[in-house]
Design a protein around this motif. Structure first.
Motif, short mmCIF file in Angstrom:
data_model
loop_
_atom_site.label_atom_id
_atom_site.label_comp_id
_atom_site.label_asym_id
_atom_site.label_seq_id
_atom_site.Cartn_x
_atom_site.Cartn_y
_atom_site.Cartn_z
N ALA A 8 -1.89 3.00 7.19
CA ALA A 8 -3.66 3.09 7.16
C ALA A 8 -3.98 3.65 8.65
CB ALA A 8 -4.05 1.87 7.17
N TRP A 78 -6.83 0.60 -2.24
CA TRP A 78 -7.26 1.07 -1.03
C TRP A 78 -8.85 1.60 -1.02
CZ3 TRP A 78 -3.79 1.48 3.21
CH2 TRP A 78 -2.45 1.10 2.88
N SER A 99 -13.00 4.47 8.08
CA SER A 99 -12.87 3.06 7.54
C SER A 99 -12.00 3.06 6.41
CB SER A 99 -14.05 2.24 7.13
OG SER A 99 -13.82 0.86 6.68
N ALA A 101 -9.55 0.08 4.03
CA ALA A 101 -9.08 -1.27 3.95
C ALA A 101 -8.12 -1.23 2.69
CB ALA A 101 -10.35 -2.31 3.57
N GLY A 111 -7.32 -4.29 7.40
CA GLY A 111 -8.51 -3.17 7.69
C GLY A 111 -8.20 -2.57 8.80
N ILE A 113 -10.39 0.53 11.38
CA ILE A 113 -11.38 1.14 11.75
C ILE A 113 -11.25 2.17 12.94
CG2 ILE A 113 -14.00 1.22 12.32
CD1 ILE A 113 -14.38 -1.17 10.67
N GLN A 123 -7.94 -2.90 14.16
CA GLN A 123 -7.04 -3.33 13.01
C GLN A 123 -7.15 -4.78 12.91
OE1 GLN A 123 -3.43 -1.66 15.40
NE2 GLN A 123 -2.65 -3.34 14.48
N ALA A 211 -13.15 -3.04 5.42
CA ALA A 211 -12.29 -3.04 6.49
C ALA A 211 -13.08 -4.05 7.80
CB ALA A 211 -11.97 -1.69 7.25
#
Ligand code: LIP
Length: 249
Positions: A8, A78, A99, A101, A111, A113, A123, A211
């Motif tokens: 991520a 996701w 974003s 999540a 999450g 961002i 995070q 997120a």
């Protein structure tokens, strides 16, 4: 194999680089709506993130603002907003983010961002701390509404705007200040790190806030969600630092 969090973070940073490269330049617009804009770059950015995620987890599901991908029967989903703050991005306002999540069933597990303008990455993983650029963050401790800054989201339709303006009026009279900044995900990230004390929006999409929810909760804040009263299929969110009461009674 990379962990879901590492995937991520890497995908968010790569998408952020794409957004930086295109920021301020000519943009292909897929749709101009009354209170929204859809960019081709939204689609391209989600495609990039989707490729990275499914390369690592081919059997997972993708739910994004720009559509579905992967195995929709998977319990691992996701939730992606490739550009949260698209209108800001189109107008050259450097207040937007990616974003991402991941949830298992109904439980959000992580999450991320990323704000590429300021190179700030938030995070959180379930059960762990919320981090900003690797440092532990906490929501603010302001308990009096009159000491707080409250961010209010006004969404994309006449109904949600007409129901949101009275809410903005009420908080404007009670809080120290209100802000309307156009990115729910960054609003939630700012609540998690204490820059904002609360964020409210009456009609927003899951990908805008998924997120941010785990960030706020991992930073000691409080997050409430219920179906939107103004827009079917949307949600209403109240996120606070966990100390201030946003009740208008
Ligand atoms: C935006 C949200 C914002 C909302 C806007 C829009 P987008 O997301 O972050 O809170 O008020 O209407 O939905 O569309 O820029 O990804």
């Amino acid at each position: 194999m990379s962990s879901p969090l590492d995937v991520a973070i890497s995908a968010a940073r790569e998408a952020g680089q794409l957004l930086r490269e295109n920021f301020g330049g000519p943009l292909d617009v897929n749709a101009f709506e009354a209170h929204d804009i859809k960019l081709d770059l939204d689609v391209k950015t989600q495609e990039l993130i989707t490729q990275r995620v499914l390369a690592a987890f081919p059997d997972h599901a993708i739910l994004g603002e720009e559509g579905l991908a992967g195995n929709q029967d998977s319990p691992w989903q996701w939730i992606i907003d490739p550009i949260d703050g698209t209108v800001n991005y189109f107008y050259g306002l450097p207040h937007f983010c990616i974003s991402i999540a991941l949830r298992h069933g109904e439980q959000i597990e992580l999450g991320v961002i990323y704000d590429p303008s300021r190179d700030e990455l938030w995070q959180a993983e379930r059960g762990g701390p919320a981090l900003l650029n690797g440092k532990v963050i906490h929501a603010s401790d302001r308990a009096k509404l009159s000491d707080c800054i409250v961010s209010v989201g006004l969404s994309k339709s006449p109904e949600t705007i007409s129901s949101g303006v009275p809410m903005l009026m009420a908080y404007s009279q009670r809080a120290r200040k209100c802000r309307l900044m156009g990115s729910a995900a960054l609003d939630l990230a700012y609540v998690a790190c204490g820059r904002l004390d609360a964020y409210v929006e009456q009609s927003v999409s899951l990908w805008d806030v998924a997120a941010g929810q785990i960030l706020v909760e991992s930073a000691g804040g409080h997050y409430e969600v219920k179906p939107s009263a103004t827009k079917p299929g949307k949600i209403a969110v109240i996120a606070t630092n966990g100390k201030v009461n946003l009740s208008l009674e």
